[in-house]
Design a protein around this motif. Sequence first.
Motif, PDB file in Angstrom:
ATOM      1  N   LYS A   1      -2.474   2.001   1.272  1.00  0.00           N
ATOM      2  CA  LYS A   1      -2.566   0.645   0.711  1.00  0.00           C
ATOM      3  C   LYS A   1      -2.624   0.684  -0.812  1.00  0.00           C
ATOM      4  N   LEU A   2      -3.355   1.639  -1.353  1.00  0.00           N
ATOM      5  CA  LEU A   2      -3.416   1.784  -2.813  1.00  0.00           C
ATOM      6  C   LEU A   2      -2.058   2.227  -3.344  1.00  0.00           C
ATOM      7  N   LEU A   3      -1.437   3.196  -2.690  1.00  0.00           N
ATOM      8  CA  LEU A   3      -0.125   3.683  -3.110  1.00  0.00           C
ATOM      9  C   LEU A   3       0.898   2.552  -3.105  1.00  0.00           C
ATOM     10  N   PHE A   4       0.962   1.785  -2.028  1.00  0.00           N
ATOM     11  CA  PHE A   4       1.909   0.675  -1.926  1.00  0.00           C
ATOM     12  C   PHE A   4       1.672  -0.333  -3.050  1.00  0.00           C
ATOM     13  N   SER A   5       0.414  -0.656  -3.305  1.00  0.00           N
ATOM     14  CA  SER A   5       0.094  -1.622  -4.363  1.00  0.00           C
ATOM     15  C   SER A   5       0.565  -1.134  -5.729  1.00  0.00           C
ATOM     16  N   ILE A   6       0.341   0.140  -6.025  1.00  0.00           N
ATOM     17  CA  ILE A   6       0.742   0.684  -7.325  1.00  0.00           C
ATOM     18  C   ILE A   6       2.259   0.771  -7.435  1.00  0.00           C
ATOM     19  N   LEU A   7       2.925   1.249  -6.398  1.00  0.00           N
ATOM     20  CA  LEU A   7       4.384   1.425  -6.463  1.00  0.00           C
ATOM     21  C   LEU A   7       5.136   0.103  -6.508  1.00  0.00           C
ATOM     22  N   THR A   8       4.582  -0.929  -5.890  1.00  0.00           N
ATOM     23  CA  THR A   8       5.281  -2.219  -5.836  1.00  0.00           C
ATOM     24  C   THR A   8       4.675  -3.255  -6.786  1.00  0.00           C
ATOM     25  N   ASN A   9       3.663  -2.834  -7.546  1.00  0.00           N
ATOM     26  CA  ASN A   9       2.966  -3.723  -8.474  1.00  0.00           C
ATOM     27  C   ASN A   9       2.369  -4.930  -7.757  1.00  0.00           C
ATOM     28  N   ALA A  10       1.920  -4.692  -6.522  1.00  0.00           N
ATOM     29  CA  ALA A  10       1.278  -5.745  -5.724  1.00  0.00           C
ATOM     30  C   ALA A  10      -0.211  -5.794  -6.077  1.00  0.00           C
ATOM     31  N   GLU A  11      -0.884  -6.781  -5.561  1.00  0.00           N
ATOM     32  CA  GLU A  11      -2.313  -6.942  -5.836  1.00  0.00           C
ATOM     33  C   GLU A  11      -3.089  -5.713  -5.357  1.00  0.00           C
ATOM     34  N   LEU A  12      -4.055  -5.290  -6.164  1.00  0.00           N
ATOM     35  CA  LEU A  12      -4.892  -4.156  -5.790  1.00  0.00           C
ATOM     36  C   LEU A  12      -5.688  -4.476  -4.537  1.00  0.00           C
ATOM     37  N   PRO A  13      -5.750  -3.556  -3.595  1.00  0.00           N
ATOM     38  CA  PRO A  13      -6.598  -3.789  -2.426  1.00  0.00           C
ATOM     39  C   PRO A  13      -8.071  -3.752  -2.843  1.00  0.00           C
TER      40      PRO A  13
END
Length: 170
Positions: free
Chosen positions: A144-156
Motif C-alpha cells: 500500500k505504501l509502495l503503490f501510494s508513492i509510485l502513483t502519487n496517491a494519498e498516503l495510507p
Amino acid sequence: SMNFNASVPQTKRLEIDSIPIPQYTTNNSTLGQFLAKWELTFEERILFSLALCIHVSPDLLKSYNVVNGKVIHAFGAVTGQNYQSLLPTGITWLFLLAGRDLEKRMRAMEQIASNRLLKEKLITIESGFASEPYLNGPIWMHHKLLFSILTNAELPTLTTTENGTATLQQ
C-alpha cells in the motif's frame, strides 16, 4: 568500510556515513509527504531507498554488485523466483552501512530492533532459509505504501491494533 576497490587511491574513497543527508523541501508528492512525516534516520533512508529502488530502477543494484568484473558476494543481493534482476536483502543493507567493517556491521545489526520502518512493518526483510545467513531475505516495502508513492496517491494511514500490530489503511 565501503572499500569496493582497493586500487582506488585513499583520497578518492568515500565512507557512506560521511555523505550528508540531502535536504528536501516539503512538496505535495506522496514521497515528499512521507519523508516530511517520518524524518528518517540515515539508516532508515538507506533501507527505504533499497526497498524502493527495484521498482523505479530495476537494474540499479547490478552496477554495484560487480566491480572490475568480479562479483562482490558481501553485497548480498539475490535473484527472485521469477524476477531475474537483483533484489536487495538485509545483507545488502548492512553492506551499504558498514562494508566489511565488522565493528560497524555489529553496531548496524544492533539498530535493527529500533528501526521504525521495520517495527511498523512499512518495510520487511523476509526470513531466509534456516541454513542461510541471518538477514539474507529480500527487502520489501508494504504494497500500500509502495503503490501510494509510485502513483502519487494519498498516503495510507498507519493504525495500531490493540495487540500492537500495525496496519496501513488506504
